[in-house]
Design a protein around this motif. Structure first.
Motif, PDB file in Angstrom:
ATOM      1  N   GLY A 111       0.776  -1.231   0.000  1.00 18.02           N
ATOM      2  CA  GLY A 111       0.000   0.000   0.000  1.00 18.02           C
ATOM      3  C   GLY A 111       0.808   1.282   0.000  1.00 18.02           C
ATOM      4  N   LEU A 112       2.122   1.180  -0.093  1.00 18.14           N
ATOM      5  CA  LEU A 112       2.938   2.385  -0.153  1.00 18.14           C
ATOM      6  C   LEU A 112       2.917   2.969  -1.560  1.00 18.14           C
ATOM      7  N   ASN A 113       3.064   4.268  -1.632  1.00 20.92           N
ATOM      8  CA  ASN A 113       3.196   4.955  -2.913  1.00 20.92           C
ATOM      9  C   ASN A 113       4.675   4.855  -3.296  1.00 20.92           C
ATOM     10  N   VAL A 114       4.994   3.971  -4.226  1.00 17.09           N
ATOM     11  CA  VAL A 114       6.386   3.648  -4.545  1.00 17.09           C
ATOM     12  C   VAL A 114       6.689   3.969  -5.997  1.00 17.09           C
ATOM     13  N   SER A 115       7.886   4.501  -6.209  1.00 22.18           N
ATOM     14  CA  SER A 115       8.392   4.592  -7.565  1.00 22.18           C
ATOM     15  C   SER A 115       9.786   3.970  -7.568  1.00 22.18           C
ATOM     16  N   LEU A 116      10.157   3.412  -8.702  1.00 17.15           N
ATOM     17  CA  LEU A 116      11.436   2.726  -8.845  1.00 17.15           C
ATOM     18  C   LEU A 116      12.289   3.487  -9.837  1.00 17.15           C
ATOM     19  N   LYS A 117      13.532   3.724  -9.460  1.00 18.41           N
ATOM     20  CA  LYS A 117      14.461   4.403 -10.360  1.00 18.41           C
ATOM     21  C   LYS A 117      15.770   3.624 -10.333  1.00 18.41           C
ATOM     22  N   ILE A 118      16.171   3.150 -11.497  1.00 21.69           N
ATOM     23  CA  ILE A 118      17.460   2.473 -11.650  1.00 21.69           C
ATOM     24  C   ILE A 118      18.292   3.314 -12.606  1.00 21.69           C
ATOM     25  N   VAL A 119      19.420   3.807 -12.108  1.00 17.11           N
ATOM     26  CA  VAL A 119      20.293   4.671 -12.892  1.00 17.11           C
ATOM     27  C   VAL A 119      21.422   3.822 -13.449  1.00 17.11           C
TER      28      VAL A 119
END
Length: 148
Positions: free
Chosen positions: A74-82
């Protein structure tokens, strides 16, 4: 208090130890949790551009699975892979913090001594100097007493 929190992870146990802090703060404040992984690359010689970790594909999969699990909770998550080659992972983390408007960066540390940090170029130590926002560094736990 926080609207956007970055959890910086290299897939290690040290980074994993910092996740409950990032998760707890995000839940408490209803903040977006940005799961951030910087692919570290070798920047010189014949191996220029190769990843430092032979198991980088596995690390990326692990990070993606963690992000999915957090979203399922239920968390507001975004994923960023650099994946671009940057000057140093700490600077890459700071750049992402600026891009996403982060209020806080949460990271783990291997717990090197002050001299060890100077010699080994600790990412967490450098991050403290270049971050555009507060940084919560979660120390390694000593095996003997379980205390940092």
């Amino acid at each position: 208090m926080f609207k956007t929190i970055i959890w910086a992870t290299d897939g290690s146990d040290h980074a994993d130890r910092a996740l409950p802090y990032a998760k707890g703060l995000a839940q408490e404040d209803g903040a977006t949790l940005v799961v951030l992984h910087i692919v570290q690359r070798i920047a010189s010689g014949r191996s220029m551009g190769l990843t430092l970790n032979a198991d980088e594909d596995e690390l990326k999969a692990k990070v993606k699975n963690v992000a999915t699990g957090l979203a399922d909770e239920g968390l507001n998550v975004s994923l960023k892979i650099v994946t671009e080659l940057g000057s140093h992972p700490a600077h890459d983390i700071a750049d992402v913090a600026v891009d996403v408007g982060a209020d806080l960066i949460v990271a783990g540390t291997r717990g090197h001594t002050a001299i060890g940090g100077l010699l080994l170029g600790s990412v967490a130590q450098r991050l403290l100097g270049v971050a555009p926002c507060p940084v919560l560094v979660v120390p390694a736990v000593k095996a003997a007493g379980g205390k940092p």
